[in-house]
Design an enzyme around this catalytic site. Structure first.
Site, PDB file in Angstrom:
ATOM      1  N   GLU A 156      -0.026 -12.709  -9.854  1.00 24.18           N
ATOM      2  CA  GLU A 156      -0.136 -12.777  -8.212  1.00 24.18           C
ATOM      3  C   GLU A 156      -1.586 -13.600  -7.499  1.00 24.18           C
ATOM      4  O   GLU A 156      -1.825 -13.435  -6.810  1.00 24.18           O
ATOM      5  CB  GLU A 156       0.632 -12.018  -7.066  1.00 24.18           C
ATOM      6  CG  GLU A 156       1.354 -11.292  -7.382  1.00 24.18           C
ATOM      7  CD  GLU A 156       1.996 -10.127  -6.714  1.00 24.18           C
ATOM      8  OE1 GLU A 156       3.039  -9.944  -6.365  1.00 24.18           O
ATOM      9  OE2 GLU A 156       1.166  -8.806  -6.400  1.00 24.18           O
ATOM     10  N   GLU A 232       9.257  -9.926  -9.414  1.00 22.63           N
ATOM     11  CA  GLU A 232       9.220  -8.648  -8.724  1.00 22.63           C
ATOM     12  C   GLU A 232      10.903  -8.770  -7.869  1.00 22.63           C
ATOM     13  O   GLU A 232      10.486  -9.311  -6.568  1.00 22.63           O
ATOM     14  CB  GLU A 232       8.154  -8.237  -8.078  1.00 22.63           C
ATOM     15  CG  GLU A 232       6.831  -7.885  -9.191  1.00 22.63           C
ATOM     16  CD  GLU A 232       5.427  -7.813  -9.064  1.00 22.63           C
ATOM     17  OE1 GLU A 232       5.440  -6.949  -7.874  1.00 22.63           O
ATOM     18  OE2 GLU A 232       4.369  -7.656  -9.076  1.00 22.63           O
TER      19      GLU A 232
END
Length: 606
Positions: A156, A232
């Site tokens: 991320e 995710e």
């Protein structure tokens, strides 16, 4: 297992399209004795793959000192044996609601904002760590007969930075370390996140909890071809201490899972099984849109309202997901393994011994150092634990307010040995003035290093100074007590225990309980400390993690592998004020207060 590649529209295994139905399970949040059961639960839910992070700070707690790096390889072998493929996300930063986002305290303490950039000193350490870690991943790739299909580049990164040179260095380093399977990045489905976190020629994936079609549409603007994947899918959420337990409606989560699959995408359910952040490894967040507000420490339980609960049992969400996933399976789904059983007891833990914190520090603490200004935890080489700061207030002088600048995170203050108050904000002042000619003690505890956002990597302890009126008090004596000091019964035996006092005293309590010979066959237990304040618990030398009376957790999870027939030993390090009984097992606990989060606003980071 075959040659796994990224095609124009699909993932390909030996040239044939394949969809990844993955679930997140962190090997470091599950006792190794339970890996096989949890992996079997993933298979029974309808998954064909498992995903895990790798926490650098767990495996290199001090510079150059490695601890059980091979645990990752053993977990991948267990996944292979369970019939699952594997996705590895080695970091170096992982977030994961884990202490410091997985970065070692000795690294961020030295380099500060230079981590996660193309900084030469930072990359020296990353290079060394990856060259130590990754050979076990390389030898377990699918093209060598192992389970590993893909490896992530950072994590991320678009939520943090925009250093394309840093990401390129990591991608090249992964290849240099023998990674030949496809690499990928993962970011929120926002233009700035995908711009900052992705690399040309490397598969970009998206992280979200709802609105799958909209998320994939954003991803397609940045990556017109290639397989779609939600790396995710947030099917639940984590808890903060002092806040409500977070739940997500099972039907709502299953509907989003179905939407993801109807888009033709692959998915990684985060978390499929959350487990527990043992040994005080929980991280923390900062409140506010810019993540610069009050500290929000993460609870010990990482149950995550996942389809497989903290104890490894199926929930309603499990059965809803299994129903959705069954439509995409090649055949009938496997049966579930035997459900874990809880030792219900209740057994009372006889807490017969006690030692005050100063005696515990004398027996188990580090060397005391004297500095002009308070040293940070990082400077004292303390990752998890607490530090005692002592400073003299010169006299004669009249009483003045005593304050602390840059406090992280909570300090219990004593004036000439008498408790004077607790400070829990970054810039805090005692309620009552402090006279001259006294000694002030501040026992400062870290509640977890920030794992996400611009404040990640910030130091712990007293990071500013101690003030009397407007005057800094210099000549500070500091001594650390690391959680790792409680490594064995032999270490703790050095503590001079006496009889517990009748008051709500802080300190180290020691007790125990006996189990019949059949009890260790039970799969798990729950340790409860009603009326106790805040601290840490060990059972037979295994640290269950932090407890805290503010909730939402009302017990600590005890893996069955930790318990043993006959005598069991319990240590309780109480930092706020001891309560009454300690029990293993009990009647069913009352339901936790819960906040239900549904809809797109709830399932986004940042």
């Amino acid at each position: 297992m075959g040659d796994f590649t990224v095609g124009d529209e699909d993932f390909l295994l030996d040239g044939r399209p394949v969809r990844l139905l993955s679930g997140a399970l962190h090997y470091f949040r599950v006792h190794e004795a339970q890996w096989g059961h949890r992996l079997a639960m993933l298979r029974a839910m309808g998954l064909n793959c498992v995903e895990t992070y790798v926490p650098w700070n767990l495996h290199e707690p001090f510079l150059g000192r490695y601890e059980d790096v091979g645990a990752l390889g053993r977990f991948l072998d267990a996944a292979h044996e369970a019939g699952l493929w594997a996705i590895v996300r080695p970091g170096p930063y992982i977030c994961a609601e884990w202490e410091n986002g997985g970065l070692p305290h000795w690294l961020t303490g030295r380099l500060g904002r230079r981590v996660r950039t193309d900084d030469s000193e930072y990359l020296v350490h990353v290079n060394r760590w990856f060259r130590t870690l990754l050979p076990q991943v390389a030898e377990r790739q699918t093209d060598r007969g192992g389970p590993v299909l893909m490896v992530q580049v950072e994590n991320e990164y678009g939520s943090y930075g925009s250093d394309r040179g840093y990401l390129r260095h990591l991608a090249d380093l992964l290849h240099e370390c023998g990674i030949t399977v496809p690499l990928f990045t993962s970011d929120g489905p926002e233009d700035h996140m995908l711009t900052g976190g992705s690399l040309p020629g490397i598969l970009a994936t998206a992280n979200f909890g709802s609105d799958a079609r909209e998320g994939f549409a954003v991803l397609r603007r940045h990556q017109p071809s290639g397989p779609l994947m939600c790396m995710e899918f947030w099917c639940g959420w984590f808890d903060h201490w002092g806040a409500d337990h977070v739940v997500r409606d099972a039907a709502d989560a299953a509907a989003t899972l179905r939407e993801i699959l109807e888009c033709g995408a692959s998915v990684n359910i985060y978390m499929a099984h959350g487990g527990t952040s043992f040994a005080g490894w929980s991280g923390a967040n900062r409140a506010g849109d810019l993540h610069v507000g009050a500290l929000e420490p993460t609870a010990t339980s990482y149950d995550y309202d996942a389809p497989i609960d903290e104890a490894g049992r199926p929930t309603e969400k499990f059965w809803r997901f299994r129903e959705v996933l069954a439509a995409y399976a090649d055949g009938p789904l496997p049966e579930l393994p035997p459900e874990p059983r809880e030792f219900t007891g209740p057994l009372q833990v006889d807490v017969n011994d006690w030692a005050p914190l100063n005696d515990v520090l004398d027996a188990l603490g580090g060397e005391e150092s004297e500095c002009p200004v308070p040293p940070t935890f990082e400077e004292l080489e303390v990752d998890r634990g607490l530090v005692r700061y002592r400073v003299d207030v010169p006299g004669p002088r009249q009483p003045y307010p005593l304050g602390v600048l840059g406090l992280r995170d909570v300090a219990t203050v004593y004036v000439d040995g008498v408790r004077a108050g607790v400070l829990d904000t970054e810039d805090a002042t005692l309620a009552d003035p402090v006279p001259g000619g006294v000694e002030v003690e501040l026992w400062v505890e870290s509640l977890g290093r920030v794992n996400y956002g611009p404040r990640s990597g910030e130091p712990k302890g007293i990071t500013g100074g101690v003030l009397h009126e407007r005057q800094f008090l210099h000549g500070v004596r500091a001594r650390g007590l690391r959680l790792d000091a409680f490594a064995s019964s032999e270490a703790v035996s050095k503590v001079p225990f006496g009889t517990p006092p009748g008051s709500r005293a802080t300190g180290l309590y020691r007790g125990g309980f006996d189990l019949p010979s059949t009890a260790p066959g039970e799969s798990f237990g729950r340790l409860r400390l009603p009326g106790w304040g805040r601290g840490f618990v060990w059972v037979n030398g295994f640290c269950l993690g932090r407890y805290w009376g503010v909730g939402p957790g009302v017990s600590l999870y005890v893996p069955g592998a930790v318990l043993r027939a006959g005598a069991n030993e319990v240590w309780v390090l109480e930092l706020e004020g001891a309560g009454g009984t300690v029990t293993l097992g009990s009647l069913p606990a009352p339901p936790l207060p819960a906040v239900s989060l549904c809809g797109s606003a709830a399932w986004t980071r940042g």
